[in-house]
Design an enzyme around this catalytic site. Structure first.
Site, mmCIF file in Angstrom:
data_model
loop_
_atom_site.group_PDB
_atom_site.id
_atom_site.type_symbol
_atom_site.label_atom_id
_atom_site.label_comp_id
_atom_site.label_asym_id
_atom_site.label_seq_id
_atom_site.Cartn_x
_atom_site.Cartn_y
_atom_site.Cartn_z
ATOM 1 N N ARG A 148 0.832 -1.222 0.000
ATOM 2 C CA ARG A 148 0.000 0.000 0.000
ATOM 3 C C ARG A 148 0.862 1.266 0.000
ATOM 4 O O ARG A 148 0.574 2.245 0.693
ATOM 5 C CB ARG A 148 -0.941 0.037 1.211
ATOM 6 C CG ARG A 148 -1.943 -1.048 1.265
ATOM 7 C CD ARG A 148 -2.914 -1.046 0.092
ATOM 8 N NE ARG A 148 -3.814 -2.166 0.198
ATOM 9 C CZ ARG A 148 -3.502 -3.405 -0.217
ATOM 10 N NH1 ARG A 148 -2.335 -3.632 -0.819
ATOM 11 N NH2 ARG A 148 -4.338 -4.389 -0.069
ATOM 12 N N SER A 174 -10.885 -0.305 3.469
ATOM 13 C CA SER A 174 -10.089 -0.444 4.698
ATOM 14 C C SER A 174 -9.552 0.919 5.119
ATOM 15 O O SER A 174 -8.912 1.593 4.318
ATOM 16 C CB SER A 174 -8.903 -1.376 4.463
ATOM 17 O OG SER A 174 -9.369 -2.621 4.045
ATOM 18 N N GLU A 210 -4.684 4.011 6.026
ATOM 19 C CA GLU A 210 -4.460 3.747 4.601
ATOM 20 C C GLU A 210 -5.094 4.898 3.798
ATOM 21 O O GLU A 210 -4.578 5.322 2.779
ATOM 22 C CB GLU A 210 -5.139 2.413 4.241
ATOM 23 C CG GLU A 210 -4.968 2.020 2.799
ATOM 24 C CD GLU A 210 -5.606 0.668 2.480
ATOM 25 O OE1 GLU A 210 -5.421 -0.303 3.239
ATOM 26 O OE2 GLU A 210 -6.296 0.595 1.456
HETATM 27 C C1 FAD Z 1 -15.508 -0.134 -1.010
HETATM 28 C C2 FAD Z 1 -14.031 0.115 -1.190
HETATM 29 C C3 FAD Z 1 -13.183 -0.970 -1.356
HETATM 30 C C4 FAD Z 1 -11.806 -0.771 -1.541
HETATM 31 N N1 FAD Z 1 -10.994 -1.867 -1.700
HETATM 32 C C5 FAD Z 1 -9.672 -1.700 -1.891
HETATM 33 C C6 FAD Z 1 -8.817 -2.845 -2.070
HETATM 34 O O1 FAD Z 1 -9.271 -3.994 -2.072
HETATM 35 N N2 FAD Z 1 -7.499 -2.641 -2.229
HETATM 36 C C7 FAD Z 1 -6.966 -1.378 -2.253
HETATM 37 O O2 FAD Z 1 -5.745 -1.274 -2.422
HETATM 38 N N3 FAD Z 1 -7.747 -0.276 -2.103
HETATM 39 C C8 FAD Z 1 -9.079 -0.404 -1.921
HETATM 40 N N4 FAD Z 1 -9.880 0.702 -1.763
HETATM 41 C C9 FAD Z 1 -9.272 2.047 -1.736
HETATM 42 C C10 FAD Z 1 -9.343 2.800 -3.099
HETATM 43 O O3 FAD Z 1 -10.366 2.316 -3.899
HETATM 44 C C11 FAD Z 1 -8.029 2.728 -3.880
HETATM 45 O O4 FAD Z 1 -6.956 3.200 -3.117
HETATM 46 C C12 FAD Z 1 -8.090 3.546 -5.198
HETATM 47 O O5 FAD Z 1 -6.979 3.216 -5.989
HETATM 48 C C13 FAD Z 1 -8.108 5.055 -4.977
HETATM 49 O O6 FAD Z 1 -8.244 5.664 -6.253
HETATM 50 P P1 FAD Z 1 -8.983 7.051 -6.434
HETATM 51 O O7 FAD Z 1 -8.911 7.402 -7.879
HETATM 52 O O8 FAD Z 1 -10.345 6.979 -5.854
HETATM 53 O O9 FAD Z 1 -8.044 7.987 -5.581
HETATM 54 P P2 FAD Z 1 -8.503 9.204 -4.644
HETATM 55 O O10 FAD Z 1 -9.235 8.673 -3.462
HETATM 56 O O11 FAD Z 1 -9.170 10.245 -5.451
HETATM 57 O O12 FAD Z 1 -7.084 9.743 -4.187
HETATM 58 C C14 FAD Z 1 -6.276 8.977 -3.321
HETATM 59 C C15 FAD Z 1 -4.875 9.627 -3.301
HETATM 60 O O13 FAD Z 1 -4.298 9.494 -4.604
HETATM 61 C C16 FAD Z 1 -4.029 10.783 -5.154
HETATM 62 N N5 FAD Z 1 -4.339 10.720 -6.591
HETATM 63 C C17 FAD Z 1 -5.475 10.246 -7.161
HETATM 64 N N6 FAD Z 1 -5.361 10.340 -8.512
HETATM 65 C C18 FAD Z 1 -4.162 10.882 -8.761
HETATM 66 C C19 FAD Z 1 -3.472 11.249 -9.961
HETATM 67 N N7 FAD Z 1 -3.985 11.059 -11.192
HETATM 68 N N8 FAD Z 1 -2.222 11.792 -9.842
HETATM 69 C C20 FAD Z 1 -1.670 11.996 -8.625
HETATM 70 N N9 FAD Z 1 -2.276 11.689 -7.455
HETATM 71 C C21 FAD Z 1 -3.510 11.132 -7.539
HETATM 72 C C22 FAD Z 1 -4.891 11.774 -4.386
HETATM 73 O O14 FAD Z 1 -4.284 13.044 -4.358
HETATM 74 C C23 FAD Z 1 -4.926 11.122 -3.001
HETATM 75 O O15 FAD Z 1 -3.773 11.454 -2.283
HETATM 76 C C24 FAD Z 1 -11.267 0.536 -1.569
HETATM 77 C C25 FAD Z 1 -12.136 1.630 -1.424
HETATM 78 C C26 FAD Z 1 -13.503 1.422 -1.247
HETATM 79 C C27 FAD Z 1 -14.416 2.607 -1.127
#
Ligand code: FAD
Length: 341
Positions: free
Chosen positions: A161, A240, A337
């Site tokens: 992570r 998580s 996380e």
């Molecule tokens: C129901 C649920 C289940 C999940 N299950 C998992 C799992 O099984 N495994 C897991 O690893 N995660 C899981 N997650 C967490 C999440 O989905 C992941 O971490 C996902 O990759 C976040 O992507 P996002 O585009 O939503 O990022 P955001 O939430 O929008 O951003 C997260 C971080 O990344 C940065 N960021 C986003 N996009 C960019 C970009 N293009 N350039 C630079 N920085 C950026 C943001 O600034 C922030 O710091 C889960 C979440 C939920 C709600």
């Protein structure tokens, strides 16, 4: 591209927390991203990059410019399973589309919310697989220099992570695209215990001699996740909330003496041990508890939920109380996380 003022972030984070951004822009291209950054620069605004908002908790209103990456596109870059995908693409749709095009490997990561650009930030992982295994390159825009730079997989410094983008380069780059190497002949990975057990049950239902396929893994992962995790469209959450703590072997042995049922997993090539945060919290009685509208999911002690109109601050206070309780009980403070903003 429009830059709005006093924008509600409620629909842009899966916790459904109704913070506001002083300014907000949706960008669909690198040119729009640069224009938004210029606006931020000339108005001296702090910048927050956002993807699908599925791994963030807005604790206050954001006083600067939130830029949501909404770029799209996917191109084949080699005839042997190389693809380059725009950062704004939906992660789960990419997994599904790869499967349809017989590009295998990502199926274990089905149904993880968020964007392709958000995925390498914390090296998403599930069911025995991490995205790092399939990434060949990450293309980023450096905020300081305005230059585009390519990071090889090694340079991304992926770990559990974690990546260089979450650490040293936090808030210093924007991911523009991610390139993947997905081989058609890659061996399937379904050894992760809960996945393996469910697949065995599924196999018993289909004709003898039929093998495990990427489609079967995809379907099984989706089924397990739907049964286990709350849907953010129904109840606000970010998956998580805490990372699984990694401790020394001696700390682990000492805990095992006190708690003989303590589950643990060795960390590859080290003498460190990973302990499931969900178990620690469960044993400490956190499952199903709440503080106002901030709660812990009834089936999953690691998933914090917004039961109604919880503020980010309320959710954070609950998280801090939970972490303090594991520190008191086990001598382990949990690390979040989710990104606290
Ligand atoms: C129901 C649920 C289940 C999940 N299950 C998992 C799992 O099984 N495994 C897991 O690893 N995660 C899981 N997650 C967490 C999440 O989905 C992941 O971490 C996902 O990759 C976040 O992507 P996002 O585009 O939503 O990022 P955001 O939430 O929008 O951003 C997260 C971080 O990344 C940065 N960021 C986003 N996009 C960019 C970009 N293009 N350039 C630079 N920085 C950026 C943001 O600034 C922030 O710091 C889960 C979440 C939920 C709600």
């Amino acid at each position: 591209m429009e830059i709005s003022s006093q924008a509600s972030l409620g629909q842009f984070n899966t916790f459904g927390v109704t913070s506001h951004a002083a300014h907000f822009a949706d960008v669909t291209s690198t040119e729009q991203l640069k224009a938004a950054l210029e606006f931020g620069d000339s108005n001296n605004l702090p910048i927050q990059i956002l993807g699908g908002g599925s791994n963030v908790l807005f604790v206050h209103d954001f006083p600067g410019l939130v830029i949501r990456i909404a770029s799209s596109g996917c191109e084949q870059i080699s005839t042997e399973g190389g693809i380059k995908v725009a950062a704004g693409e939906n992660w789960h749709y990419l997994v599904r589309s790869c499967l349809r095009n017989e590009l295998h490997g990502l199926e274990n990561l089905a149904l993880i919310p968020g964007t392709v650009g958000g995925a390498p930030i914390q090296n998403i992982g599930a069911y025995g697989v991490e995205i790092a295994q399939f990434i060949s390159e990450v293309e980023v825009l450096e905020l300081e220099t305005g230059k585009i730079r390519l990071f090889t997989r090694k340079e991304c410094e992926f770990a559990y992570r974690d990546s260089i983008f979450k650490n040293q380069l936090s808030n210093q780059i924007v991911v523009l695209s991610v390139s993947f190497q997905l081989n058609q002949g890659r061996p399937l990975n379904f050894s992760y215990p809960s996945l393996y057990e469910t697949i065995e049950i599924e196999l018993a239902k289909i004709p003898r001699g039929q093998e495990v396929t990427p489609q079967l893994i995809f379907d099984t992962v989706c089924r397990i996740r739907r049964a286990k995790l709350p849907d953010p469209a129904v109840i606000g959450n970010a998956g998580s909330f805490f990372k699984n703590p990694v401790v020394s072997q001696s700390k682990h042995d000492q805990l095992r003496d006190q708690f003989p049922d303590l589950p643990s997993f060795p960390v590859n090539d080290t003498d460190l041990v990973k302990i499931p945060a969900a178990w620690l919290l469960d044993q400490a009685g956190w499952r199903g508890r709440s503080r106002g509208a901030a709660g812990v999911h009834k089936d999953h002690a690691l998933v914090l939920v917004n039961l109604g109109e919880a503020t980010g601050e309320e959710i954070l206070l609950l998280a801090e109380e939970m972490s303090q309780s594991t520190l008191d009980r086990y001598g382990i403070a949990l690390e979040t996380e989710v990104r606290i903003i």
